[in-house]
Scaffold this motif. Sequence first.
Motif, mmCIF file in Angstrom:
data_model
loop_
_atom_site.group_PDB
_atom_site.id
_atom_site.type_symbol
_atom_site.label_atom_id
_atom_site.label_comp_id
_atom_site.label_asym_id
_atom_site.label_seq_id
_atom_site.Cartn_x
_atom_site.Cartn_y
_atom_site.Cartn_z
ATOM 1 N N HIS A 1 24.518 51.819 77.011
ATOM 2 C CA HIS A 1 24.450 53.147 76.388
ATOM 3 C C HIS A 1 24.391 54.218 77.471
ATOM 4 O O HIS A 1 23.691 54.066 78.480
ATOM 5 N N THR A 2 25.128 55.297 77.258
ATOM 6 C CA THR A 2 25.061 56.483 78.108
ATOM 7 C C THR A 2 24.555 57.650 77.278
ATOM 8 O O THR A 2 25.145 57.989 76.239
ATOM 9 N N PHE A 3 23.455 58.248 77.706
ATOM 10 C CA PHE A 3 22.856 59.361 76.979
ATOM 11 C C PHE A 3 23.621 60.659 77.253
ATOM 12 O O PHE A 3 24.419 60.749 78.192
ATOM 13 N N ASP A 4 23.356 61.668 76.436
ATOM 14 C CA ASP A 4 24.063 62.939 76.562
ATOM 15 C C ASP A 4 23.849 63.596 77.922
ATOM 16 O O ASP A 4 24.711 64.335 78.409
ATOM 17 N N ASN A 5 22.693 63.362 78.545
ATOM 18 C CA ASN A 5 22.416 63.966 79.853
ATOM 19 C C ASN A 5 23.032 63.189 81.011
ATOM 20 O O ASN A 5 22.858 63.546 82.174
ATOM 21 N N TYR B 1 21.295 57.622 87.129
ATOM 22 C CA TYR B 1 21.427 59.032 86.738
ATOM 23 C C TYR B 1 21.927 59.823 87.944
ATOM 24 O O TYR B 1 21.381 59.712 89.050
ATOM 25 N N ALA B 2 22.976 60.618 87.757
ATOM 26 C CA ALA B 2 23.545 61.448 88.816
ATOM 27 C C ALA B 2 23.100 62.894 88.631
ATOM 28 O O ALA B 2 22.998 63.384 87.501
ATOM 29 N N PHE B 3 22.845 63.586 89.761
ATOM 30 C CA PHE B 3 22.411 64.985 89.683
ATOM 31 C C PHE B 3 22.790 65.715 90.960
ATOM 32 O O PHE B 3 23.166 65.102 91.965
#
Length: 274
Positions: free
Chosen positions: A150-154, A186-188
């Motif tokens: 699953h990939t979340f919206d963020n 998570y990428a940022f």
Amino acid sequence: MSSLSLRRASSVLGASVLVASATAPAQAAGMDPAWSFANVSVNYLDWSEGTEERTEDFAAKGDFPYLELEGGAGFAWGEVYGFFDLENPGNDQFDEDSGGKDNFRTAGKITSHIYLGDSPFTVYAHIYDFRDYGYNAREQDQILGVGYIHTFDNGLWFKPFLGAARVQSNSYTGMNGYMAGWVLGYAFEALDQDFSVTNWHEQTFERDDDYLTQNYFGRVEKAESVGTNGAVSLWWHPISSLTAGVQYRYADNKLGTPEDYQNAVIYTLKYNFL
């Protein structure tokens, strides 16, 4: 590194590739991946002083460099991932100066998620193979079960799994309880730079008593039935072809050491060629 070591390392990697190929449906062989990556990296694992002290009389830990080849790809039918490590690549099979702590070793892993229809649930499988050539020691963990992607919206992606475990080693071969775990990332952006964080975690439980007794080198106390293994990583992506990272490595009742927590910092530089 001897030619025998190279042949053995090649055979382990070759077996992993065959397993990965077998998990993919034949009709998907010609499909282009939706995403893919591959890299080669140089790494240095630095065990904490506490870990070295706690393990000095049993399954002693020493700092070591390693080379890694890593890659993965995602398709409409699922995804595959794998790596292969050469630990202490310039050393002899048995390293006299370190008393065996810095032996030449190999480690490889292949994982696959095959989607169950159009759902995010998957058939999950993985094989992890570790060999210490100086001690002629080996262990291969084989997991088969179910997973979820699953990939979340963020942008956070999360891939948990649960499966039955089987092990093959020098002193025990057979079913060995269960494994649950996940990988996530998570990428940022920060300071106009691209970063990401990742975590892989494995929790083994209900491990077989014979395995726990025989695979901890005959020590009086055996490991507990629950074992913990994983790493948390921070990655910096200055350009597309280079990635630098710092990883916090942790384990408990694993890596040949019962009843002791083990932790290390890994420094990594990757060249991304895909």
